[in-house]
Design a protein around this motif. Sequence first.
Motif: not given
Lengths: 372, 372
Positions: B108-126
């Motif tokens: 897929g698109i690098g920006q889309v995938l990295t935002i998806a990854a960061m959002d998941r990392a943030i949710d888990k950090a929360k």
Amino acid sequence: MVQPNVAERPHLAAPASSPRPADEILIDAGRLTALVHDVLLRAGMPPDEAALVADALVLADLRGMQSHGVLRVPIYVEKIRAGGFRPGRKGRVIRETASTVLLDGEDGIGQVLTIAAMDRAIDKAKANGIGAAGVFNSNHHGEAAYYVLHALKRDMIAIVATNGSPNMPAWGGKTKMTGPLPFTAGAPTNKEEPFVIDAALGVTNRGKLIYMADRREKIPFGWGVDRNAQATDDPAKVLDGGWILPIGGHKGFGITMFIEIVSGVLTGALIGSAIRDLYNAPRELPQGLGHFCIAIDPSAFMPVEQFKNRMDDMIRMIKSSDLAPGTERMVIPGQLEFEKERNRRANGIPLSVKLVTQLRVLGAELGSDRTV
Amino acid sequence: MVQPNVAERPHLAAPASSPRPADEILIDAGRLTALVHDVLLRAGMPPDEAALVADALVLADLRGMQSHGVLRVPIYVEKIRAGGFRPGRKGRVIRETASTVLLDGEDGIGQVLTIAAMDRAIDKAKANGIGAAGVFNSNHHGEAAYYVLHALKRDMIAIVATNGSPNMPAWGGKTKMTGPLPFTAGAPTNKEEPFVIDAALGVTNRGKLIYMADRREKIPFGWGVDRNAQATDDPAKVLDGGWILPIGGHKGFGITMFIEIVSGVLTGALIGSAIRDLYNAPRELPQGLGHFCIAIDPSAFMPVEQFKNRMDDMIRMIKSSDLAPGTERMVIPGQLEFEKERNRRANGIPLSVKLVTQLRVLGAELGSDRTV
């Protein structure tokens, strides 16, 4: 001018076969550990802490990281006796979540507290994939790679950050307020030796400057500045109130600042000039340092054997590289230290006569029947 | 010779007030975003992905990171049309633990995938204090700081690692096999601007070499080597098959290698020369990149306001530093980019006439009624 194949590769500039200075003698690692252990016990450390610290200090000497080795024993003893280091503190839990913990070090022994933090980070990583642990109210913890090596034995990827008394200004300034702090991390392998990086983010180090100043050698411009922040090629001027420059200028400073943020700002430790230097502060004052450990369990991402095989593949790819002029062989970060450790375990650790005498006298003063 | 106050501080060497080259024109950020959005839509991206990528590319231009800005639009369009970039992939979960996740990017698109990854990392950090997310089968993701800025808006400390097609040998070698990869991280503040570092671990960058080669200027020794790994002061020789040296020599290489380990080895992505370059590979081939995001919730360690105030204190301490000769003011990592963004949002983004023409033609070809 910086000659990339020499000046920037100090680990290749001093081959392992270079003659040992006349004022050094070879000391057996086992006997050295026993003496240091006994000295620390008699200074007031509980047996488990004395064993840990003796192991960590001697391992630094085995690995060629003398600046974090047994030369620290005399100051540790002074700090313990004066109350600046408080044995018996294992890190009191202040805050805890599923994957993080914050410990109050209560001015304990840096090695004890950092192992406690890393063990907790590892346990949390085993449970949840990744774990982080911070400590404040800590003291000098020696070679940061020690805690990475500890994590590698449990097949963890590990990162260790620590702050320290300031030897360098922020980029563009001339008021000393931080590092150069070390970037310390590692990853396990299968057949190849593990990847370990433990690199202070300065272009050179004080030991090398002292060595070159003694021989009245010049240093390349770009290694350091004098006390007025002027470029110099005189190592003595760098040592006399100047400072070593960070690698990559503002880039190395930025990485140092991030290390200070997680180890100092986030843990609640002292930062910058508030930190008390190990030597230049009253012995009864704790240093107020902070550390931060991250452990990542590779098995959260793929079977751990697969990860370790992929590490081997990467290392072999690097080792099969065509060599640049002046390179005898490809060296992976951490490899020279493992080689040195094997050599010194077999043949002894070269220590200065002065240091050996100091340790013998300290042992005798404390009533130890051990010696080296 | 390396002059630390000039050569190592390129961000001070080109003041914001320098005259704009005659072949540049000022483009309004809003109009540029609308055109890029429409072009990406018409090339085949879903609306949400086109909006994200347009925002990320234009923000890079606003921040002065032109090399990751809208000049990438033509190649992105080519890659989408040929099948090398596959829109609509949000990252398929391959492995998940309480605090980590591994995503298959499915080209897929690098920006889309990295935002998806960061959002998941943030949710888990929360939820758990710290979270990490890896992606493999990804593509070019632009400016890595974009994902740190995204995390800062949610009061997270963040680290982003990515690998890329190799431009540099391992230290001591001459076979290109990795970075220099960027070190990218950030931490939130209260009143001060956030701390953001996004620094490729090379002594200089290709843009600067091209600029100096055009003017037949010499570079300091230590910046790069020629195709035979010989030291050179000729930027053209570095560009012609040579390479930029890592900051701090083996130290910068070691940090790059650790970034490759977490982003490439741990995620299961391609590494080294197996990675397909964005430009020098058939358009239908995906790049096979890997990214790794870590988010740390400061509130796992102390109240988040307290952390942000401590960040402010540290930044103010740095800003109050005595100035080294040649320094006009203390600058915190990230500050110049925030200043540039404000300026360019108000006054327009300087883009070359050639690039503006290329974007206009591309828009017209795709039937867009937008222009700049």
